[in-house]
Enzyme design. Structure first.
Site, mmCIF file in Angstrom:
data_model
loop_
_atom_site.group_PDB
_atom_site.id
_atom_site.type_symbol
_atom_site.label_atom_id
_atom_site.label_comp_id
_atom_site.label_asym_id
_atom_site.label_seq_id
_atom_site.Cartn_x
_atom_site.Cartn_y
_atom_site.Cartn_z
ATOM 1 N N GLY A 37 0.745 -1.248 0.000
ATOM 2 C CA GLY A 37 0.000 0.000 0.000
ATOM 3 C C GLY A 37 0.771 1.291 0.000
ATOM 4 O O GLY A 37 0.198 2.343 0.293
ATOM 5 N N CYS A 155 8.798 -1.109 -11.773
ATOM 6 C CA CYS A 155 10.115 -0.697 -11.265
ATOM 7 C C CYS A 155 11.201 -1.497 -11.981
ATOM 8 O O CYS A 155 11.958 -2.244 -11.363
ATOM 9 C CB CYS A 155 10.203 -0.865 -9.750
ATOM 10 S SG CYS A 155 9.826 -2.518 -9.144
#
Length: 216
Positions: A37, A155
């Site tokens: 989160g 990423c």
């Protein structure tokens, strides 16, 4: 300050992904692969804790961590949901103003922080990641309302997981187009309008992001 929910530690490039989403208070958002989160809770902050965010992930432990952080930070607009992002959710169809897909990837953009990746990732893993990412972005697109925004991020720095995924997606979904974000430094946006950071140049993790708008 930490116990009081005033700060949270996060890489700068990761923080900038939520700027690509550019949420407004009162909107309805979906974080399709929310994990623990980090981006979900940053989105809530940008929304001034007004509106709603659905945070979906398949891993109960990650969602537990998200709920703990949600409580520490005083966030009230995030609802967690355990589900497989690759499986369709009919009630989500065209239901969200903005959808963030921070997709599972090879993680090669985080190699400086996670050097063990070099022994864990093989060249064949890149194609497997690309196949999953292509499936997930197609699913995410179904949940964006007409006129809404879809943000794809990873990423990693491999083209197969970056512009190749977006190129294949746009060939199938002609109702979406890439826009160049105007709320970030121009040095972080390439000639195609994609967000990119690389460790040796920007001092951050290596990230890729694409902002796609669905036709109204």
């Amino acid at each position: 300050a930490y116990r009081g929910g005033l700060i949270r530690i996060q890489d700068e490039a990761s923080q900038l992904i939520t700027r690509l989403v550019a949420p407004e208070p009162g909107e309805r958002l979906l974080d399709l692969c929310a994990g623990s989160g980090g981006k979900t809770l940053h989105l809530a902050a940008l929304m001034e804790n007004r509106g709603s965010i659905t945070a979906l992930d398949l891993r109960p432990e990650r969602l537990r961590m998200l709920r703990e952080e949600r409580q520490r930070l005083g966030v009230t607009i995030v609802e967690t949901r355990k589900d497989d992002a690759a499986a369709p959710v009919e009630s989500f169809r065209e239901a969200f103003d903005r959808v963030l897909l921070d997709a599972p990837c090879s993680g090669l953009g985080t190699l400086r922080r996670n050097p063990e990746i070099r022994w864990r990732i093989a060249p064949t893993d890149i194609n497997r990641c690309m196949e999953l990412q292509s499936l997930l972005i197609a699913r995410a697109a179904e949940y964006v309302r007409p006129g809404g925004r879809l943000v794809y991020s990873v990423c990693t720095v491999t083209p197969e997981e970056n512009e190749v995924v977006i190129g294949k997606f746009l060939k199938k979904r002609i109702d979406f187009k890439v826009i160049s974000p105007d709320n970030l430094p121009p040095a972080l946006i390439d000639d195609s309008g994609f967000f990119r950071t690389v460790p040796h140049r920007h001092g951050t993790d290596g990230f890729f992001g694409a902002v796609l708008i669905r036709a109204a």
